[in-house]
Design a protein around this motif. Structure first.
Motif, PDB file in Angstrom:
ATOM      1  N   TRP A 162       0.862  -1.190   0.000  1.00 16.48           N
ATOM      2  CA  TRP A 162       0.000   0.000   0.000  1.00 16.48           C
ATOM      3  C   TRP A 162       0.892   1.231   0.000  1.00 16.48           C
ATOM      4  CZ3 TRP A 162      -5.416   0.039   0.001  1.00 16.48           C
ATOM      5  CH2 TRP A 162      -6.015  -1.217   0.071  1.00 16.48           C
ATOM      6  N   ILE A 163       0.953   1.924  -1.136  1.00 21.54           N
ATOM      7  CA  ILE A 163       1.924   2.987  -1.323  1.00 21.54           C
ATOM      8  C   ILE A 163       1.286   4.341  -1.047  1.00 21.54           C
ATOM      9  CG2 ILE A 163       3.615   3.991  -2.891  1.00 21.54           C
ATOM     10  CD1 ILE A 163       4.060   1.012  -2.086  1.00 21.54           C
ATOM     11  N   PRO A 164       1.830   5.108  -0.088  1.00 22.75           N
ATOM     12  CA  PRO A 164       1.290   6.445   0.182  1.00 22.75           C
ATOM     13  C   PRO A 164       1.260   7.297  -1.088  1.00 22.75           C
ATOM     14  CG  PRO A 164       2.846   5.808   1.894  1.00 22.75           C
ATOM     15  CD  PRO A 164       2.945   4.760   0.815  1.00 22.75           C
ATOM     16  N   GLY A 165       0.201   8.067  -1.225  1.00 21.70           N
ATOM     17  CA  GLY A 165       0.032   8.892  -2.416  1.00 21.70           C
ATOM     18  C   GLY A 165      -0.693   8.174  -3.539  1.00 21.70           C
ATOM     19  N   ASN A 166      -0.584   6.830  -3.563  1.00 23.25           N
ATOM     20  CA  ASN A 166      -1.353   6.037  -4.525  1.00 23.25           C
ATOM     21  C   ASN A 166      -2.671   5.578  -3.919  1.00 23.25           C
ATOM     22  OD1 ASN A 166       1.204   4.264  -6.467  1.00 23.25           O
ATOM     23  ND2 ASN A 166       0.847   6.434  -6.150  1.00 23.25           N
ATOM     24  N   HIS A 167      -2.723   5.507  -2.579  1.00 26.41           N
ATOM     25  CA  HIS A 167      -3.941   5.169  -1.830  1.00 26.41           C
ATOM     26  C   HIS A 167      -4.459   3.773  -2.166  1.00 26.41           C
ATOM     27  CE1 HIS A 167      -3.590   9.478  -1.654  1.00 26.41           C
ATOM     28  NE2 HIS A 167      -4.134   9.660  -2.824  1.00 26.41           N
ATOM     29  N   ARG A 168      -3.599   2.898  -2.594  1.00 25.31           N
ATOM     30  CA  ARG A 168      -4.061   1.588  -3.052  1.00 25.31           C
ATOM     31  C   ARG A 168      -2.893   0.609  -3.025  1.00 25.31           C
ATOM     32  NH1 ARG A 168      -2.756   1.038  -8.683  1.00 25.31           N
ATOM     33  NH2 ARG A 168      -1.706   2.920  -9.405  1.00 25.31           N
ATOM     34  N   PRO A 169      -3.165  -0.684  -3.186  1.00 31.01           N
ATOM     35  CA  PRO A 169      -2.089  -1.681  -3.194  1.00 31.01           C
ATOM     36  C   PRO A 169      -1.353  -1.690  -4.530  1.00 31.01           C
ATOM     37  CG  PRO A 169      -4.203  -2.764  -3.457  1.00 31.01           C
ATOM     38  CD  PRO A 169      -4.499  -1.310  -3.199  1.00 31.01           C
ATOM     39  N   SER A 170      -0.552  -0.636  -4.753  1.00 31.66           N
ATOM     40  CA  SER A 170       0.076  -0.424  -6.055  1.00 31.66           C
ATOM     41  C   SER A 170       1.549  -0.802  -6.088  1.00 31.66           C
ATOM     42  CB  SER A 170      -0.063   1.049  -6.454  1.00 31.66           C
ATOM     43  OG  SER A 170       0.573   1.874  -5.491  1.00 31.66           O
ATOM     44  N   ILE A 200      -7.916   3.165   4.017  1.00 34.16           N
ATOM     45  CA  ILE A 200      -9.344   3.448   3.830  1.00 34.16           C
ATOM     46  C   ILE A 200      -9.450   4.869   3.294  1.00 34.16           C
ATOM     47  CG2 ILE A 200     -11.577   3.665   4.968  1.00 34.16           C
ATOM     48  CD1 ILE A 200     -10.504   1.657   7.067  1.00 34.16           C
ATOM     49  N   GLY A 201     -10.028   5.020   2.098  1.00 29.43           N
ATOM     50  CA  GLY A 201      -9.939   6.286   1.379  1.00 29.43           C
ATOM     51  C   GLY A 201     -11.167   7.172   1.417  1.00 29.43           C
ATOM     52  N   GLU A 202     -12.065   6.990   2.367  1.00 30.10           N
ATOM     53  CA  GLU A 202     -13.334   7.701   2.339  1.00 30.10           C
ATOM     54  C   GLU A 202     -13.177   9.226   2.368  1.00 30.10           C
ATOM     55  OE1 GLU A 202     -15.675   6.642   5.701  1.00 30.10           O
ATOM     56  OE2 GLU A 202     -14.027   6.882   7.130  1.00 30.10           O
ATOM     57  N   ALA A 254     -14.151   7.557  -3.641  1.00 33.03           N
ATOM     58  CA  ALA A 254     -12.971   7.580  -2.783  1.00 33.03           C
ATOM     59  C   ALA A 254     -12.760   6.230  -2.110  1.00 33.03           C
ATOM     60  CB  ALA A 254     -13.105   8.686  -1.740  1.00 33.03           C
ATOM     61  N   VAL A 255     -13.827   5.654  -1.579  1.00 35.04           N
ATOM     62  CA  VAL A 255     -13.724   4.344  -0.942  1.00 35.04           C
ATOM     63  C   VAL A 255     -13.238   3.300  -1.940  1.00 35.04           C
ATOM     64  CG1 VAL A 255     -15.077   2.491   0.135  1.00 35.04           C
ATOM     65  CG2 VAL A 255     -15.467   4.871   0.794  1.00 35.04           C
ATOM     66  N   SER A 256     -13.623   3.462  -3.212  1.00 35.68           N
ATOM     67  CA  SER A 256     -13.333   2.460  -4.249  1.00 35.68           C
ATOM     68  C   SER A 256     -12.070   2.773  -5.046  1.00 35.68           C
ATOM     69  CB  SER A 256     -14.519   2.370  -5.227  1.00 35.68           C
ATOM     70  OG  SER A 256     -15.711   2.053  -4.556  1.00 35.68           O
ATOM     71  N   VAL A 257     -11.196   3.616  -4.522  1.00 38.37           N
ATOM     72  CA  VAL A 257     -10.033   4.042  -5.298  1.00 38.37           C
ATOM     73  C   VAL A 257      -9.212   2.862  -5.806  1.00 38.37           C
ATOM     74  CG1 VAL A 257      -8.735   4.399  -3.143  1.00 38.37           C
ATOM     75  CG2 VAL A 257      -7.920   5.420  -5.266  1.00 38.37           C
ATOM     76  N   ARG A 269      -3.473  14.197   7.577  1.00 39.34           N
ATOM     77  CA  ARG A 269      -3.802  13.021   6.774  1.00 39.34           C
ATOM     78  C   ARG A 269      -5.036  12.335   7.345  1.00 39.34           C
ATOM     79  NH1 ARG A 269       1.098   8.992   5.876  1.00 39.34           N
ATOM     80  NH2 ARG A 269       1.998  11.078   5.604  1.00 39.34           N
ATOM     81  N   PRO A 270      -5.967  11.904   6.494  1.00 39.26           N
ATOM     82  CA  PRO A 270      -7.117  11.159   7.008  1.00 39.26           C
ATOM     83  C   PRO A 270      -6.661   9.961   7.837  1.00 39.26           C
ATOM     84  CG  PRO A 270      -7.447  11.724   4.709  1.00 39.26           C
ATOM     85  CD  PRO A 270      -6.029  12.090   5.036  1.00 39.26           C
ATOM     86  N   ALA A 271      -7.342   9.720   8.932  1.00 35.96           N
ATOM     87  CA  ALA A 271      -6.944   8.631   9.828  1.00 35.96           C
ATOM     88  C   ALA A 271      -6.888   7.294   9.098  1.00 35.96           C
ATOM     89  CB  ALA A 271      -7.910   8.560  11.007  1.00 35.96           C
ATOM     90  N   GLY A 272      -7.768   7.082   8.139  1.00 36.58           N
ATOM     91  CA  GLY A 272      -7.781   5.820   7.406  1.00 36.58           C
ATOM     92  C   GLY A 272      -6.611   5.638   6.469  1.00 36.58           C
ATOM     93  N   LEU A 273      -5.879   6.713   6.180  1.00 31.89           N
ATOM     94  CA  LEU A 273      -4.700   6.632   5.310  1.00 31.89           C
ATOM     95  C   LEU A 273      -3.396   6.692   6.094  1.00 31.89           C
ATOM     96  CD1 LEU A 273      -5.815   8.999   2.398  1.00 31.89           C
ATOM     97  CD2 LEU A 273      -5.949   6.508   2.488  1.00 31.89           C
ATOM     98  N   ALA A 274      -3.473   6.972   7.400  1.00 33.30           N
ATOM     99  CA  ALA A 274      -2.280   7.073   8.252  1.00 33.30           C
ATOM    100  C   ALA A 274      -1.972   5.699   8.830  1.00 33.30           C
ATOM    101  CB  ALA A 274      -2.499   8.103   9.351  1.00 33.30           C
TER     102      ALA A 274
END
Length: 620
Positions: A58-66, A325-327, A381-384, A311-316
Motif C-alpha cells: 500500500w503505497i502512500p500517495g497512490n492510496h491503493r495496493p500499487s 481506507i480512502g473515504e 474515494a472508498v473504491s479508489v 492526513r485522514p486517519a484511514g490513510l495514516a
C-alpha cells in the motif's frame, strides 16, 4: 591525536557500527537504468527462526495496493554467504517466508526490479538519459514492523556522469556512489530520487532564506532545462503564496523533483519534503504544455500540508502492508486540487482566464458523469483501489476518481460559503491556517476525521457544515455541485467558442470531448472512448469501444464532425454516423440540433466577484 580524542573517536565508530548493524541497509545499483533495470541488495537484521519479509504494497500517495510486486525478479536470500530457501505466502503475494539458521544476525536479499509502473504512472521510470527511483521498489522489510521504527542506511551507484536530486540527507558522494544518512523506513520511502545526464538545480529561496526550496530537474536533452526569468519568478512566488496560505511549513527543506521526458511515464506523487513530478519534455519551452501542466507542482506542493502533514486517519497506516481506507480522499485530494489550482493562479503560473477555463472544463466533465445518479462521490474515494487504473470506457456511467475534480468544486463551494457567512471577511485561507498551520517543524503526521474538518470550519464560521458536506459527498444528485461557481459570481455556459484547455488536450492526446453536445468522447482515429447514458449518441445506440468511421457519408475527422454539428444546427436534420463495432458496420441516426458546445465561465454582474477575490495574489 590526543588519547581523549582517540577514545571519543573509537566510541563514535563503535556507535555508528552498532547503529548500522541494527539498520536495514539498502544498496541500489542504478547503472542499468537506461534499460529499465535496477539491482538492489537489502541487508536485514535477523535472529534464528521464522522470518517474514514484506515488499511494500500500500503505497502512500497512490492510496491503493500499487507496490509493483510483479516487477521484483531474481530474488535470492542469503546468510553468511549461504543460500536460504524462500517461499511466497499463498494468500499475501507481497510476503516472503524464510527460516533463519542458528547463529545468524542478518540476512541479505538481492533482487532486480524492472521499472514499469514504479510511481503509480503507466510507463517506464527511466530512459537512456534519466531515472526516477522510488525506494518502495527496492526494499524488503520485516513484515510486522512499523515503518517509523525501522532505521535505514541507503546508498546508490549512478550511471557514470549522472547527477541527482533528492530530499534524502546525503552523507557522502564519491564518484558514482552516493551514501545517505540514516533515516527511518518511512522517511526513505518518502524521499524519491531522480538522476540524469542532463541535470539542473534551480533555487527558489532568495538570499539564502530558510527553509531551502529548490527545483531539481532532469531532462532527456540539455536544452529542455531552460527556464525563463518569468517562469522562475512564478515558481518563487508559488513558494511565497503557499507559505502565506498555510502560515507555517512542515519540512526542513523542500525539493520539487521534476523529470522532463516524452518517453517515461508521467505522474505527480506527493511527499513531505519533496514531490516527484514528470511532464512532457518541452514543458518549459512550449506555452501549451506549460499551461496544461502548470498546476502539477502547486498541487503536489500543497500536499506537503494537506495529505502528508494532515492526513485522514484511514490513510495514516502503521506500515506498507496495512490496508488504507480512502473515504476522506475528497479532502485529501479534492481540497488539494482546489488549493493547488488557486495557488497556480495566485503565483502567475496561470492567468485568471486560464484558471476559469480550467474550472469550466472541470465543471463540464463532472456534469457529464451521469453515474452521480447512482453512485455518491464518497464511494469513488472508498473504491479508489478498483477505479484507479481503469480506462475511460464507461467512465461517465461508472464514475472515476471524481474525488479530485468534484472535490475541487465542493471546496470552492465551501470557500464561497465561508465568504457569504462572514461578509467576505473569512475564507478557506483561515481554515488552512487553523487546520494545516503552526507550529512549523520537521515532517510529522497529524491524522484527522470528518468531525475534525467540520469542527475547524465551525471555528472559522459557524454553520451546519456536517450537513453541507454530507449532502454533497454522501448523496446522489442529478447535477454537479456548481454552487461555488455561482456564489462566486460566475456561471457555466456552453457555446461554439473552443476552450483553450480542450484545444490543448486535442493537440497533445488526440482527446476530443463532445460530452456536452453529442454525449461521447473520441480518441485518436475516431475511437469512442466513452458515451454517457441518456445523451443523444447513446440513445441512438452508440457505445464505448466502437470506432467512428464516417459522418454524413464523409470520412471522419474532428473538423468534419464539427462542421456536421453546425450543419445539423442550421438544417435541423439528424447526423448520420457510420460506426465500426468489431467486424461489423452500422449507420446511426443522431437527432441532435444544438450545435457545438464548449464550456466557459461567464461573469454574473449582479453577484460579487468572489472568485476574482480568491485568485488575487497575497504576496508582493
Amino acid at each position: 591525536m590526543p588519547v581523549r580524542l582517540v577514545s571519543l573517536f573509537l566510541l563514535l565508530v563503535s556507535f555508528v557500527s552498532s547503529v548500522s548493524a541494527q539498520s536495514l541497509r539498502v544498496r541500489v545499483d542504478l547503472t542499468d537504468a537506461p534499460r529499465n533495470f535496477f539491482h538492489s541488495v537489502v541487508t536485514i537484521p535477523a535472529a534464528a527462526g521464522p522470518l517474514t519479509l514484506a515488499y511494500p504494497k500500500w503505497i502512500p500517495g497512490n492510496h491503493r495496493p500499487s507496490g509493483p510486486i510483479a516487477n521484483l525478479t531474481g530474488l535470492h536470500i542469503r546468510a553468511n554467504g549461504q543460500e536460504i530457501p524462500w517461499e511466497r505466502d499463498r494468500i499475501e503475494m507481497y510476503s516472503f517466508h524464510v527460516n533463519v539458521p542458528p547463529g545468524v544476525k542478518e540476512v541479505e536479499a538481492s533482487f532486480d526490479v524492472t521499472t514499469t509502473d514504479s510511481a503509480g504512472a503507466g510507463g517506464n521510470a527511466a530512459t537512456s538519459n534519466l531515472l526516477d527511483l522510488n525506494w518502495n521498489q527496492v526494499v524488503l522489510y520485516p513484515a510486522d514492523a512499523a515503518s517509523d521504527a525501522v532505521p535505514c542506511v541507503a546508498s546508490v551507484r549512478l550511471p557514470a556522469g549522472w547527477k541527482f536530486g533528492t530530499a534524502l540527507p546525503v552523507a557522502r558522494v564519491a564518484g558514482q556512489d552516493v551514501d545517505f544518512q540514516s533515516v527511518s523506513l518511512t522517511t526513505l520511502v518518502d524521499s524519491p530520487l531522480i538522476a540524469g545526464e542532463h541535470y539542473r538545480q534551480i533555487e527558489l529561496t532568495p538570499g539564502g532564506d530558510q527553509p531551502l526550496h529548490v527545483i531539481d530537474v532532469v531532462a532527456d536533452a540539455e536544452a529542455d532545462l531552460a527556464i525563463t526569468p518569468d517562469d522562475l519568478g512564478q515558481y518563487r512566488k508559488l513558494v511565497a503564496e503557499a507559505q502565506d496560505l498555510f502560515g507555517a511549513h512542515h519540512y526542513r527543506e523542500y525539493h520539487f523533483l521534476y523529470t522532463l521526458t516524452d518517453v517515461a511515464g508521467h505522474h505527480g506523487v506527493e511527499h513531505h519534503e519533496s514531490s516527484d513530478n514528470s511532464s512532457e519534455e518541452r514543458v518549459f519551452l512550449d506555452p501549451n504544455e506549460k499551461m496544461m501542466d502548470a498546476s502539477l507542482l502547486p498541487h503536489e506542493f500543497t500536499h506537503s500540508w494537506n495529505g502528508k502533514y494532515r492526513r485522514p486517519a484511514g490513510l495514516a497506516t502503521r506500515n506498507y502492508q496495512e490496508p488504507m481506507i480512502g473515504e476522506l480522499l475528497w479532502v485529501y485530494e479534492g481540497l488539494t486540487e482546489y488549493l493547488g489550482d488557486v495557488l497556480t493562479a495566485r503565483s502567475g503560473l496561470w492567468t485568471p482566464d486560464q484558471y476559469r477555463d480550467a474550472l469550466a472544463m472541470t465543471a463540464a466533465g463532472m456534469e457529464a458523469h451521469v453515474g452521480r445518479t447512482w453512485r455518491p462521490l464518497e464511494d469513488t474515494a472508498v473504491s479508489v483501489q478498483t477505479l484507479r487504473m481503469l480506462g475511460s470506457e464507461w467512465q461517465d456511467w461508472r464514475r472515476g476518481l471524481d474525488y479530485y475534480p468534484e472535490g475541487e468544486l465542493i471546496w470552492l463551494d465551501v470557500d464561497t460559503k465561508l465568504r457569504e457567512l462572514s461578509s467576505n471577511h473569512k475564507s478557506i485561507d483561515d481554515f488552512c491556517h487553523a487546520f494545516h498551520g503552526a507550529p512549523s517543524g520537521p515532517p510529522k503526521v497529524v491524522p484527522y476525521t470528518f468531525q475534525d474538518v467540520v469542527n475547524t470550519l465551525n471555528q472559522v464560521a459557524p454553520y451546519d457544515w456536517a450537513s453541507f458536506l454530507n449532502d454533497r459527498v454522501k448523496k446522489t444528485a442529478a447535477h454537479a455541485p456548481l454552487g461555488g461557481i455561482e456564489r462566486g459570481g460566475w456561471e457555466v455556459v456552453y457555446d461554439a467558442k473552443p476552450n483553450p484547455f480542450q484545444a490543448a488536450l486535442e493537440s497533445r492526446y488526440k482527446f476530443y470531448s463532445y460530452s456536452p453536445s453529442l454525449g461521447f468522447v473520441l480518441g485518436d482515429h475516431g475511437k469512442i472512448l466513452d458515451a454517457a447514458p441518456g445523451t443523444p449518441a447513446f440513445q441512438a445506440g452508440i457505445g464505448p469501444g466502437m470506432i467512428l468511421i464516417a459522418v454524413n457519408t464523409r470520412k471522419y475527422t474532428p473538423g468534419i464532425l464539427n462542421a456536421a454539428l453546425r450543419e445539423a444546427h442550421e438544417s435541423h436534420k439528424p447526423m448520420e454516423l457510420l460506426v465500426e463495432n468489431g467486424q461489423f458496420y452500422k449507420t446511426y441516426s443522431v437527432p441532435y440540433f444544438d450545435g457545438e458546445k464548449h464550456p466557459h465561465l461567464h461573469r454574473v454582474e449582479s453577484q460579487p466577484d468572489w472568485l476574482g477575490d480568491i485568485l488575487k495574489p497575497h504576496t508582493n
